[in-house]
Design a protein around this motif. Structure first.
Motif, PDB file in Angstrom:
ATOM      1  N   ALA A   1       0.833  -1.205   0.000  1.00 29.37           N
ATOM      2  CA  ALA A   1       0.000   0.000   0.000  1.00 29.37           C
ATOM      3  C   ALA A   1       0.871   1.259   0.000  1.00 29.37           C
ATOM      4  O   ALA A   1       0.546   2.242  -0.668  1.00 29.37           O
ATOM      5  N   SER A   2       1.987   1.217   0.729  1.00 31.61           N
ATOM      6  CA  SER A   2       2.880   2.384   0.768  1.00 31.61           C
ATOM      7  C   SER A   2       3.551   2.630  -0.574  1.00 31.61           C
ATOM      8  O   SER A   2       3.990   3.744  -0.859  1.00 31.61           O
ATOM      9  N   TYR A   3       3.632   1.597  -1.410  1.00 30.00           N
ATOM     10  CA  TYR A   3       4.176   1.729  -2.765  1.00 30.00           C
ATOM     11  C   TYR A   3       3.070   2.064  -3.773  1.00 30.00           C
ATOM     12  O   TYR A   3       3.316   2.113  -4.974  1.00 30.00           O
ATOM     13  N   ASP A   4       1.848   2.262  -3.288  1.00 38.49           N
ATOM     14  CA  ASP A   4       0.679   2.611  -4.099  1.00 38.49           C
ATOM     15  C   ASP A   4       0.126   1.433  -4.885  1.00 38.49           C
ATOM     16  O   ASP A   4      -0.556   1.621  -5.901  1.00 38.49           O
ATOM     17  N   TYR A   5       0.375   0.228  -4.437  1.00 42.13           N
ATOM     18  CA  TYR A   5      -0.277  -0.949  -5.026  1.00 42.13           C
ATOM     19  C   TYR A   5      -1.730  -0.993  -4.567  1.00 42.13           C
ATOM     20  O   TYR A   5      -2.064  -0.505  -3.488  1.00 42.13           O
ATOM     21  N   ASP A   6      -2.575  -1.607  -5.406  1.00 45.03           N
ATOM     22  CA  ASP A   6      -3.969  -1.760  -5.006  1.00 45.03           C
ATOM     23  C   ASP A   6      -4.379  -3.215  -4.849  1.00 45.03           C
ATOM     24  O   ASP A   6      -5.535  -3.502  -4.540  1.00 45.03           O
ATOM     25  N   GLY A   7      -3.448  -4.143  -5.062  1.00 47.26           N
ATOM     26  CA  GLY A   7      -3.799  -5.543  -4.908  1.00 47.26           C
ATOM     27  C   GLY A   7      -2.607  -6.416  -4.584  1.00 47.26           C
ATOM     28  O   GLY A   7      -1.482  -6.147  -5.013  1.00 47.26           O
ATOM     29  N   GLN A   8      -2.850  -7.465  -3.803  1.00 49.57           N
ATOM     30  CA  GLN A   8      -1.835  -8.459  -3.454  1.00 49.57           C
ATOM     31  C   GLN A   8      -2.294  -9.817  -3.961  1.00 49.57           C
ATOM     32  O   GLN A   8      -3.446 -10.209  -3.752  1.00 49.57           O
ATOM     33  N   VAL A   9      -1.383 -10.504  -4.657  1.00 50.27           N
ATOM     34  CA  VAL A   9      -1.670 -11.860  -5.125  1.00 50.27           C
ATOM     35  C   VAL A   9      -0.990 -12.833  -4.169  1.00 50.27           C
ATOM     36  O   VAL A   9       0.235 -12.808  -4.025  1.00 50.27           O
ATOM     37  N   ILE A  10      -1.771 -13.658  -3.513  1.00 48.38           N
ATOM     38  CA  ILE A  10      -1.233 -14.643  -2.567  1.00 48.38           C
ATOM     39  C   ILE A  10      -0.909 -15.917  -3.332  1.00 48.38           C
ATOM     40  O   ILE A  10      -1.782 -16.506  -3.972  1.00 48.38           O
ATOM     41  N   ASN A  11       0.347 -16.325  -3.263  1.00 44.14           N
ATOM     42  CA  ASN A  11       0.750 -17.553  -3.952  1.00 44.14           C
ATOM     43  C   ASN A  11       1.652 -18.372  -3.046  1.00 44.14           C
ATOM     44  O   ASN A  11       2.849 -18.118  -2.950  1.00 44.14           O
ATOM     45  N   GLU A  12       1.064 -19.333  -2.381  1.00 40.36           N
ATOM     46  CA  GLU A  12       1.812 -20.262  -1.538  1.00 40.36           C
ATOM     47  C   GLU A  12       1.690 -21.685  -2.077  1.00 40.36           C
ATOM     48  O   GLU A  12       1.997 -22.640  -1.392  1.00 40.36           O
ATOM     49  N   PHE A  13       1.247 -21.798  -3.329  1.00 38.36           N
ATOM     50  CA  PHE A  13       0.992 -23.081  -3.975  1.00 38.36           C
ATOM     51  C   PHE A  13       0.069 -23.953  -3.140  1.00 38.36           C
ATOM     52  O   PHE A  13       0.210 -25.156  -3.055  1.00 38.36           O
ATOM     53  N   ARG A  14      -0.888 -23.230  -2.517  1.00 33.67           N
ATOM     54  CA  ARG A  14      -2.042 -23.854  -1.867  1.00 33.67           C
ATOM     55  C   ARG A  14      -3.255 -23.064  -2.345  1.00 33.67           C
ATOM     56  O   ARG A  14      -3.686 -22.119  -1.682  1.00 33.67           O
ATOM     57  N   PRO A  15      -3.775 -23.379  -3.523  1.00 34.58           N
ATOM     58  CA  PRO A  15      -4.913 -22.622  -4.045  1.00 34.58           C
ATOM     59  C   PRO A  15      -6.017 -22.500  -3.003  1.00 34.58           C
ATOM     60  O   PRO A  15      -6.183 -23.379  -2.144  1.00 34.58           O
ATOM     61  N   PRO A  16      -6.777 -21.421  -3.026  1.00 38.68           N
ATOM     62  CA  PRO A  16      -7.746 -21.195  -1.941  1.00 38.68           C
ATOM     63  C   PRO A  16      -8.810 -22.274  -1.845  1.00 38.68           C
ATOM     64  O   PRO A  16      -9.342 -22.521  -0.758  1.00 38.68           O
TER      65      PRO A  16
END
Length: 609
Positions: free
Chosen positions: A81-96
């Protein structure tokens, strides 16, 4: 392209050529006080033309499958958020959906009290926590999702209805489609805070999901893509009102959706556009390699796109040494040339309404090491790319200048930092890939492994000998080493505000010099050895000298690691091997730069280091 942007991009390319010209020798031009190209033309200024703020700016930390989760500041959505991103992609190779009980399909799949049920519920708590952290930081939370991945027990129960004749789960089976629809509905009912999914096909990693199995759903080429995209569009975008990013990455055939414009148009043209459906495309027309063209599927078709950019390049030392790629991603890499007028970088697509955003991979990609403890070079690529995506009017050069100021650099210090960054790109091209005579075996070095003439480089070396370009190829490797010597020299005069980053800049610059010295001397031995094998006459004195220099470069590299705690882990002198019992790739101890050099060491009678 507008004339303003064309002028800006051309100026950036001219600046890069000036840097490369100075680096052609030993860096003497700069040593004598010539003006750094980053300083030529005065201070950096915005163009008169207003820039775009691209609608989407996402980031992902990619964990190596089968290994512990990556420790990174970018796991914290507050940093994004401090870098002005608006989204995070979670990738732990455990699909939701591996955090679901699948009770809407069959309550026998994960019965209460079972080991599988406990694992699923623990995974669900992780998903809840990721969503809560992202939303608390004010950004969206998306999940990287491999399709097809289903519970092993489900496949046991419904195998006759979901498996094809080859034993693969087939999306073309009506029961499989029904299961996926129920799965997606259960997913958004259980996790209503998930803002959307990023879908991957072509590769399916199961190392981190012990109770699940799966395979590539694209079993019937275009028909499979059309079926899957349509199903996902219905369930994710229309029914659930969530965002869907469908990745075009795949590993089969002629590239297909990944980099074939006709294929891409045919498949995506059959799908009705939807405001919540976007296609996610790597900026390269294959994997994240140099010498691979800019992806020709970008900017075409009827659907909006986001562009994937790897900031910790898995084929280029993973941030263990400087490796500035944001200039090439935005303006086009030097090896693309200026010939045909087709897009070479993101700057050429700024006015195209299909360009809707950028997805940076701040960390990760590939397997194993090198492992880093400082994220300086990942941060540079990530921050500049993100800053440009939020205001394209800055241009890459303006975004870079802003990063330099952010780190406390002004004047000559900022100029030296700019020069170092551009030289790192030039040195990587010549040291790893080749500019005048590029290798075809782009994976000859990847992750922490260095291939050799005994396997990975055998065909390329045979071609170089046949074409009579041995001396030219080796001269380019020597030039790469000189570029990296200049990078190390520049690093001593750059005083970043943060003390740890300042120290790492110097250590990592020397890491790069050691790496490309090992490569340069190793190639001198191996390529001359292959030429000698062919002719029956070896350049024994020259080869012996380079065997000893190769040994000395390894010793210097090892001393660097011993003396500096911040130094990344070192490469191994072996080829990229096979998966171990845990599904993680290991070294091939019988092949690589080490065994190849040792083969000629024995022939020459040079003692081992």
């Amino acid at each position: 392209m507008t004339s303003d942007r064309a002028t800006s991009t051309a100026a950036s390319r001219a600046s890069r050529r000036t840097v490369l010209g100075a680096a052609a020798g030993t860096g003497a031009l700069f040593a004598m006080g010539a003006t750094s190209p980053a300083r030529a033309g005065g201070t950096e200024a915005r163009g008169d033309r207003p820039g775009r703020r691209l609608p989407f700016l996402l980031d992902m930390v990619h964990a190596n499958p089968g290994e512990p989760m990556t420790d990174s500041r970018y796991n914290d959505p507050r940093v994004l958020a401090s870098y002005d991103y608006d989204g995070q992609v979670i990738n732990e190779f455990r699909p939701p959906h591996t955090a679901l009980t699948f009770e809407t399909v069959d309550k026998r799949i994960f019965p209460a009290g079972s080991e599988g049920r406990a694992w699923v519920e623990d995974n669900a708590r992780r998903v809840d926590a990721h969503v809560a952290r992202a939303h608390a930081a004010g950004i969206a939370c998306y999940f990287f999702t491999d399709i097809i991945v289903l519970p092993k027990r489900l496949v046991e129960l419904y195998g006759d209805e979901v498996l094809d004749a080859q034993g693969n789960i087939s999306l073309h089976k009506p029961r499989t489609q029904e299961i996926h629809r129920l799965m997606l509905r259960e997913l958004f009912a259980r996790f209503p805070g998930i803002d959307g999914l990023v879908i991957r096909t072509g590769e399916t990693y199961l190392q981190n999901v012990p109770f699940h199995t799966g395979n590539n759903p694209i079993t019937e080429d275009k028909a499979s893509h059309e079926l899957l995209i349509g199903l996902l569009r219905d369930e994710v975008c229309v029914r659930a009102g969530k965002q869907l990013f469908y990745r075009t990455w795949n590993t089969g055939g002629d590239g297909g959706l990944r980099d074939n414009p006709a294929y891409y148009r045919e498949v995506t043209g059959r799908i009705a556009p939807h405001p919540k459906l976007l296609f996610s495309v790597k900026h390269t027309a294959s994997d994240f390699w140099r010498t691979i063209p800019f992806n020709p599927t970008l900017g075409i078709g009827n659907h909006r796109q986001i562009v994937e950019v790897q900031c910790q390049r898995e084929y280029e030392a993973k941030g263990a040494c400087p490796d500035y790629v944001a200039d090439g991603v935005i303006n086009g890499f030097e090896e693309y040339g200026d010939a045909d007028g087709s897009p070479r970088g993101l700057a050429d697509l700024v006015d195209n309404p299909l360009l809707a955003g950028v997805w940076t991979w701040s960390r990760g990609g590939g397997w194993r090491g090198p492992y880093i403890s400082n994220e300086l070079w990942c941060d540079l690529n990530m921050w500049v790319t993100a800053r440009w995506a939020r205001d394209t009017g800055l241009g890459e050069k303006g975004a870079f200048a802003a990063y330099a100021r952010r780190t406390g650099l002004r004047g000559d210090g900022a100029g030296r930092f700019r020069e170092l960054a551009l030289l790192s790109a030039a040195g990587t091209l010549r040291g790893h890939y080749g500019a005048a005579h590029p290798v075809r075996a782009l994976t000859w070095t990847r992750d922490q492994f260095l291939g050799g003439s005994d396997k990975d480089l055998a065909r390329d070396f045979a071609t170089f000998v046949d074409d009579g370009v041995v001396e030219q190829v080796l001269a380019e490797k020597a030039r790469a080493a000189r570029i990296w010597a200049r990078v190390a020299e520049l690093s001593d005069g750059i005083r970043l505000r943060d003390a740890e980053d300042r120290a790492y800049l110097r250590v990592s610059a020397r890491y790069g010099h050691c790496l490309y010295s090992v490569i340069g001397h190793g190639w001198q031995v191996m390529l001359r050895g292959v030429a000698g094998d062919r002719s029956g006459s070896y350049a024994r004195d020259t080869m012996s000298e380079h065997v000893r220099a190769y040994d000395a470069s390894w010793r210097a590299w090892e001393r660097l690691a011993e003396r500096h705690e911040s130094c990344a882990t070192l490469y191994q002198p072996y080829s990229f091997g096979k998966k171990d019992a845990d599904g993680v790739y290991e070294a091939d101890p019988d092949h690589g730069i080490g065994p190849s050099v040792d083969h000629y060491r024995k022939l020459l009678g040079v003692r081992s280091r």
